[in-house]
Design a protein around this motif. Structure first.
Motif, PDB file in Angstrom:
ATOM      1  N   ASN A 194       0.912  -1.044   0.073  1.00 54.27           N
ATOM      2  CA  ASN A 194      -0.040  -0.025  -0.089  1.00 54.27           C
ATOM      3  C   ASN A 194       0.933   1.351   0.087  1.00 54.27           C
ATOM      4  OD1 ASN A 194      -2.537  -1.323  -0.125  1.00 54.27           O
ATOM      5  ND2 ASN A 194      -2.254  -1.779   2.335  1.00 54.27           N
ATOM      6  N   ASN A 195       1.983   1.144   0.666  1.00 53.90           N
ATOM      7  CA  ASN A 195       2.904   2.290   0.552  1.00 53.90           C
ATOM      8  C   ASN A 195       3.133   2.675  -1.050  1.00 53.90           C
ATOM      9  OD1 ASN A 195       2.898   2.213   3.351  1.00 53.90           O
ATOM     10  ND2 ASN A 195       5.139   1.556   3.639  1.00 53.90           N
ATOM     11  N   GLU A 196       3.478   1.619  -1.589  1.00 54.36           N
ATOM     12  CA  GLU A 196       4.196   1.757  -2.953  1.00 54.36           C
ATOM     13  C   GLU A 196       2.632   2.338  -3.893  1.00 54.36           C
ATOM     14  OE1 GLU A 196       6.563   1.856  -6.354  1.00 54.36           O
ATOM     15  OE2 GLU A 196       6.880   1.816  -3.912  1.00 54.36           O
ATOM     16  N   ALA A 197       1.534   1.645  -3.466  1.00 51.17           N
ATOM     17  CA  ALA A 197       0.262   2.031  -4.218  1.00 51.17           C
ATOM     18  C   ALA A 197       0.224   3.656  -3.989  1.00 51.17           C
ATOM     19  CB  ALA A 197      -0.720   1.353  -3.941  1.00 51.17           C
ATOM     20  N   GLY A 198       0.444   4.104  -2.926  1.00 54.53           N
ATOM     21  CA  GLY A 198       0.342   5.375  -2.789  1.00 54.53           C
ATOM     22  C   GLY A 198       1.207   6.348  -3.623  1.00 54.53           C
ATOM     23  N   ARG A 199       2.413   5.854  -3.781  1.00 55.94           N
ATOM     24  CA  ARG A 199       3.533   6.553  -4.598  1.00 55.94           C
ATOM     25  C   ARG A 199       3.090   6.502  -6.037  1.00 55.94           C
ATOM     26  NH1 ARG A 199       7.060   4.650  -0.392  1.00 55.94           N
ATOM     27  NH2 ARG A 199       7.136   2.726  -1.246  1.00 55.94           N
ATOM     28  N   LYS A 200       2.485   5.438  -6.311  1.00 50.65           N
ATOM     29  CA  LYS A 200       2.004   5.249  -7.680  1.00 50.65           C
ATOM     30  C   LYS A 200       0.986   6.109  -8.051  1.00 50.65           C
ATOM     31  CE  LYS A 200       4.928   1.729  -9.039  1.00 50.65           C
ATOM     32  NZ  LYS A 200       6.075   2.036 -10.114  1.00 50.65           N
ATOM     33  N   ALA A 201       0.293   6.455  -7.219  1.00 49.34           N
ATOM     34  CA  ALA A 201      -1.097   7.488  -7.384  1.00 49.34           C
ATOM     35  C   ALA A 201      -0.546   8.720  -8.031  1.00 49.34           C
ATOM     36  CB  ALA A 201      -1.892   7.458  -6.192  1.00 49.34           C
ATOM     37  N   ILE A 202       0.904   9.010  -7.701  1.00 48.22           N
ATOM     38  CA  ILE A 202       1.252  10.377  -7.864  1.00 48.22           C
ATOM     39  C   ILE A 202       2.202  10.110  -9.335  1.00 48.22           C
ATOM     40  CG2 ILE A 202       2.806  12.178  -7.662  1.00 48.22           C
ATOM     41  CD1 ILE A 202       2.846  11.667  -4.582  1.00 48.22           C
ATOM     42  N   LEU A 203       2.869   9.103  -9.375  1.00 48.13           N
ATOM     43  CA  LEU A 203       3.595   8.777 -10.665  1.00 48.13           C
ATOM     44  C   LEU A 203       2.437   8.639 -11.971  1.00 48.13           C
ATOM     45  CD1 LEU A 203       6.116   6.178  -9.230  1.00 48.13           C
ATOM     46  CD2 LEU A 203       6.548   8.366 -10.680  1.00 48.13           C
ATOM     47  N   SER A 204       1.557   8.017 -11.639  1.00 53.22           N
ATOM     48  CA  SER A 204       0.706   7.846 -12.570  1.00 53.22           C
ATOM     49  C   SER A 204      -0.219   8.696 -13.394  1.00 53.22           C
ATOM     50  CB  SER A 204      -0.310   6.261 -12.472  1.00 53.22           C
ATOM     51  OG  SER A 204      -1.018   6.578 -11.396  1.00 53.22           O
ATOM     52  N   ASN A 205      -0.255  10.010 -12.516  1.00 51.10           N
ATOM     53  CA  ASN A 205      -1.012  10.975 -12.787  1.00 51.10           C
ATOM     54  C   ASN A 205      -0.249  12.410 -12.743  1.00 51.10           C
ATOM     55  OD1 ASN A 205      -4.168  10.276 -12.318  1.00 51.10           O
ATOM     56  ND2 ASN A 205      -3.091   9.198 -10.793  1.00 51.10           N
ATOM     57  N   MET A 206       0.966  11.988 -13.211  1.00 52.87           N
ATOM     58  CA  MET A 206       1.714  13.262 -13.543  1.00 52.87           C
ATOM     59  C   MET A 206       1.053  14.161 -14.735  1.00 52.87           C
ATOM     60  SD  MET A 206       4.617  13.600 -11.478  1.00 52.87           S
ATOM     61  CE  MET A 206       5.861  14.495 -12.626  1.00 52.87           C
ATOM     62  N   LYS A 207       1.309  15.502 -14.942  1.00 56.34           N
ATOM     63  CA  LYS A 207       0.874  16.200 -15.902  1.00 56.34           C
ATOM     64  C   LYS A 207       1.965  16.901 -16.727  1.00 56.34           C
ATOM     65  CE  LYS A 207      -1.539  18.993 -13.411  1.00 56.34           C
ATOM     66  NZ  LYS A 207      -2.459  20.031 -13.326  1.00 56.34           N
ATOM     67  N   VAL A 208       1.641  17.301 -17.917  1.00 53.20           N
ATOM     68  CA  VAL A 208       2.537  18.022 -18.779  1.00 53.20           C
ATOM     69  C   VAL A 208       2.058  19.605 -18.837  1.00 53.20           C
ATOM     70  CG1 VAL A 208       3.587  18.367 -21.115  1.00 53.20           C
ATOM     71  CG2 VAL A 208       3.314  16.106 -19.902  1.00 53.20           C
ATOM     72  N   GLU A 209       2.760  20.305 -18.260  1.00 55.53           N
ATOM     73  CA  GLU A 209       2.632  21.828 -18.681  1.00 55.53           C
ATOM     74  C   GLU A 209       3.582  22.374 -19.524  1.00 55.53           C
ATOM     75  OE1 GLU A 209       2.439  23.911 -14.945  1.00 55.53           O
ATOM     76  OE2 GLU A 209       0.858  22.952 -14.389  1.00 55.53           O
ATOM     77  N   CYS A 210       2.867  23.363 -20.294  1.00 57.36           N
ATOM     78  CA  CYS A 210       3.631  23.902 -21.635  1.00 57.36           C
ATOM     79  C   CYS A 210       3.772  25.349 -21.601  1.00 57.36           C
ATOM     80  CB  CYS A 210       3.270  23.384 -22.938  1.00 57.36           C
ATOM     81  SG  CYS A 210       3.308  21.521 -23.108  1.00 57.36           S
ATOM     82  N   LYS A 211       4.596  25.972 -22.231  1.00 52.02           N
ATOM     83  CA  LYS A 211       4.607  27.538 -22.478  1.00 52.02           C
ATOM     84  C   LYS A 211       5.044  27.781 -23.799  1.00 52.02           C
ATOM     85  CE  LYS A 211       6.963  31.882 -20.624  1.00 52.02           C
ATOM     86  NZ  LYS A 211       7.786  32.600 -19.653  1.00 52.02           N
ATOM     87  N   CYS A 212       4.125  28.681 -24.449  1.00 49.35           N
ATOM     88  CA  CYS A 212       4.299  28.945 -25.848  1.00 49.35           C
ATOM     89  C   CYS A 212       5.384  30.362 -25.961  1.00 49.35           C
ATOM     90  CB  CYS A 212       3.262  29.350 -26.682  1.00 49.35           C
ATOM     91  SG  CYS A 212       1.899  28.312 -26.999  1.00 49.35           S
ATOM     92  N   HIS A 213       6.265  30.194 -27.294  1.00 54.84           N
ATOM     93  CA  HIS A 213       7.276  31.145 -27.263  1.00 54.84           C
ATOM     94  C   HIS A 213       7.026  31.363 -28.971  1.00 54.84           C
ATOM     95  CE1 HIS A 213       9.082  29.815 -23.614  1.00 54.84           C
ATOM     96  NE2 HIS A 213       8.930  28.950 -24.117  1.00 54.84           N
ATOM     97  N   GLY A 214       7.194  32.812 -29.104  1.00 52.46           N
ATOM     98  CA  GLY A 214       6.952  33.173 -30.715  1.00 52.46           C
ATOM     99  C   GLY A 214       6.536  34.528 -30.399  1.00 52.46           C
ATOM    100  N   VAL A 215       6.671  35.178 -31.792  1.00 52.40           N
ATOM    101  CA  VAL A 215       6.084  36.586 -31.963  1.00 52.40           C
ATOM    102  C   VAL A 215       4.788  36.783 -31.630  1.00 52.40           C
ATOM    103  CG1 VAL A 215       6.309  38.398 -33.814  1.00 52.40           C
ATOM    104  CG2 VAL A 215       7.992  36.401 -33.862  1.00 52.40           C
ATOM    105  N   SER A 216       4.557  37.931 -30.965  1.00 45.66           N
ATOM    106  CA  SER A 216       2.934  38.246 -30.763  1.00 45.66           C
ATOM    107  C   SER A 216       2.223  37.200 -29.977  1.00 45.66           C
ATOM    108  CB  SER A 216       2.575  38.868 -31.900  1.00 45.66           C
ATOM    109  OG  SER A 216       3.151  39.970 -32.458  1.00 45.66           O
ATOM    110  N   GLY A 217       2.680  36.389 -29.387  1.00 47.18           N
ATOM    111  CA  GLY A 217       2.088  35.276 -28.607  1.00 47.18           C
ATOM    112  C   GLY A 217       1.632  33.949 -29.319  1.00 47.18           C
TER     113      GLY A 217
END
Length: 355
Positions: A194-217
């Motif tokens: 169950n300790n490991e299952a708790g840690r897997k709950a974070i690992l399996s739900n990681m998200k990707v965040e992004c930022k755009c770069h370029g002229v005029s947004g």
């Protein structure tokens, strides 16, 4: 609905989830006598004086003194999340004074014990990882291993959460009491799973965040990084695992002892599922010996047929109804510039509580 009044977790209480949990932290009675130690653990001698830690945990504490404040925070968010997830259940994760902060039921291999182990292990991993990303720990920082162009066409960059460090720390510190007892007992195997299952709950739900770069947004170039989910998401996932937890028993397979479903009708559990050894009590009646508060006095929902409904919450004992006046903000209007003005509305509501 409001839950049975549970005590707000003081820092000393949060720190002491006791040896009955995988998250064996700091002896609350000791910290209560040492107010100067409540806010921060900063020196090696403090680690040696903290009772309730195994020898392995003392050594980890001494090697990673700077991380101990994050461990404390991990204990706090674990209790907070547990109480949120179970606020409308008969067992609402109320904390108690004494060694077993959730009552002895947590030491008996129940579903509730499974959840507490999982959310505690996740809490430590989450808090340590967050401290890494914020630059609060000298021995870790952002995860810089992910680099280059992704198959989706964006550039990996930025400060990814260093979850591998947080998970490794949780495995080392949180699992230490169980591993020191050997891997022969069913309860140790259950706790580690169950300790490991708790840690897997974070690992399996990681998200990707992004930022755009370029002229005029414009988004000519997009850089992205990985972040942990909000801990509320982790709690939601573990609550679902709690509801679908598998009752298991120990079996010897070759030279190893493993946990298998107790009934052949159950499908084999995965590493992300919660497992338990014994059925839970009904939590209906007050049982001080086992730290069960019972449901007398708990508020319930008269119209609900779920567990928060008066019939189930009150265990068939019936309920009392009182009328009370509630004052709320109403008829709110935005005023230029810049405020919101509201009236105070009073109305009478019925409150139902278990007998």
């Amino acid at each position: 609905l409001s839950s049975y009044p549970s005590k707000q977790p003081s820092l000393s209480l949060c720190l002491h989830l006791s040896l009955s949990l995988s998250l064996s932290l700091f002896l609350s009675s000791y910290l209560a006598k040492q107010p100067s130690l409540r806010s921060s653990i900063r020196d090696h001698e403090t680690c040696e004086r903290l009772k309730g830690l195994t020898n392995g945990q003392v050594q980890i504490c001494q090697r990673h003194v700077e991380a101990m404040d994050s461990v404390k925070r991990g204990a706090e968010i674990a209790i907070e999340e547990c109480q949120h997830q179970f606020q409308n259940r008969r067992w609402n994760c109320s904390t108690l004074d004494g060694i077993h902060v959730f009552g002895k039921v947590i030491t008996q291999g129940t579903r509730e014990a499974a959840f507490v182990h999982a959310v505690s292990s996740a809490g430590v991993a989450f808090a340590v990882t967050r401290a890494c990303s914020r630059g609060e720990l000298e021995k870790c920082g952002c995860d810089r291993k992910i680099r280059g162009l992704s198959p989706e066409g964006f550039q990996w960059s930025g400060c990814s959460d260093n979850l591998s460090y947080g998970v490794a720390f949780s495995q080392s510190f949180v699992d230490s009491p169980e591993r020191s007892r050997g891997l022969s007992s069913s309860r140790v195997l259950m706790n580690l799973h169950n300790n490991e299952a708790g840690r897997k709950a974070i690992l399996s739900n990681m998200k990707v965040e992004c930022k755009c770069h370029g002229v005029s947004g414009s988004c000519e170039v997009r850089t992205c990084w990985k972040v942990m989910p909000p801990f509320r998401k982790v709690g939601n996932v573990l609550k679902e695992k709690f509801d679908g937890a598998t009752e298991v028993q120990q079996r010897k397979v070759g030279s190893r002892k493993v946990l298998v479903p107790k009934s052949a009708q159950f499908k084999p559990h995965t590493i992300q599922d919660l497992v338990y050894l014994v059925p839970s009590p009904d939590f209906c009646e007050h049982d001080p010996k086992n730290g069960i508060l019972g449901t007398a006095g708990r508020q319930c929902n008269r119209t609900s047929r779920a567990i928060d409904g008066c019939e189930l919450m009150c265990c068939g004992r019936g309920f009392n109804t009182v009328e009370t006046e509630v004052v709320e903000r109403c008829s709110c209007k935005f005023r230029w510039c810049c405020s919101v003005k509201c009236k105070q509305c009073r109305h009478v509501v019925q409150v139902h509580s278990c007998r």
